[in-house]
Motif scaffolding. Structure first.
Motif, PDB file in Angstrom:
ATOM      1  N   ALA A 107      43.210  50.400  15.210  1.00 31.40           N
ATOM      2  CA  ALA A 107      42.393  50.319  16.183  1.00 31.40           C
ATOM      3  C   ALA A 107      42.245  51.393  17.010  1.00 31.40           C
ATOM      4  CB  ALA A 107      42.668  49.132  17.309  1.00 31.40           C
ATOM      5  N   LYS A 108      40.904  51.816  17.643  1.00 30.26           N
ATOM      6  CA  LYS A 108      40.728  52.830  18.340  1.00 30.26           C
ATOM      7  C   LYS A 108      41.320  52.639  19.943  1.00 30.26           C
ATOM      8  CE  LYS A 108      37.414  56.247  19.976  1.00 30.26           C
ATOM      9  NZ  LYS A 108      36.138  56.711  19.841  1.00 30.26           N
ATOM     10  N   LYS A 110      41.866  53.748  23.380  1.00 32.42           N
ATOM     11  CA  LYS A 110      41.239  54.311  24.823  1.00 32.42           C
ATOM     12  C   LYS A 110      42.107  55.280  25.347  1.00 32.42           C
ATOM     13  CE  LYS A 110      38.176  50.061  25.670  1.00 32.42           C
ATOM     14  NZ  LYS A 110      38.134  48.797  26.427  1.00 32.42           N
TER      15      LYS A 110
END
Length: 131
Positions: A107-108, A110
């Motif tokens: 997942a990206k 943040k």
């Protein structure tokens, strides 16, 4: 008290627990409206799942009023920890490192989450080996 694997909540039970942890004591109707009604699932299905959860000791039921109110009987953080340990053991061969690497790669992340991860790693590093 930790969740034993025999009492490990199912996916449907986890959805209900999330609602109870967030809202507090709730009726079957209130839970049903939040989790199942948009999907077209019958009220009786929600009722049955919550009855099974009560039998398993995952929720408590206050039947002092006409509409029974259910509450989570297991702690949110302890449940998460138990389920995470089971996931690490079953899927990642007991390796927390493999779990973290897979999670970061899947997942990206943040920038603020990455900063929190760095702070946690720094704190763990100060505990003598990070274990």
């Amino acid at each position: 008290m930790p969740v034993r694997s025999s009492k490990m909540p199912t996916e449907a039970e986890m959805e209900i627990l999330q609602i109870l942890w967030e809202r507090g004591p709730s009726t079957v109707r209130e839970v049903h409206e939040l989790v199942n009604e948009p999907r077209g699932t019958a009220y009786t299905t929600t009722l049955k799942v919550m009855q099974v959860m009560h039998e398993k000791g995952v929720v408590t039921r206050d039947d002092s009023e006409r509409s029974h109110r259910f509450s989570a009987a297991i702690d949110r953080e302890k449940t998460r920890q138990s389920m995470l340990k089971q996931l690490i053991d079953r899927v990642f061969g007991g390796s927390a490192e493999e779990l973290v690497l897979s999670a970061l790669g899947a997942a990206k992340v943040k920038p603020e989450e990455l900063q929190q991860i760095k702070e946690l790693l720094a704190k763990q590093g100060g505990k003598g080996g990070g274990k």
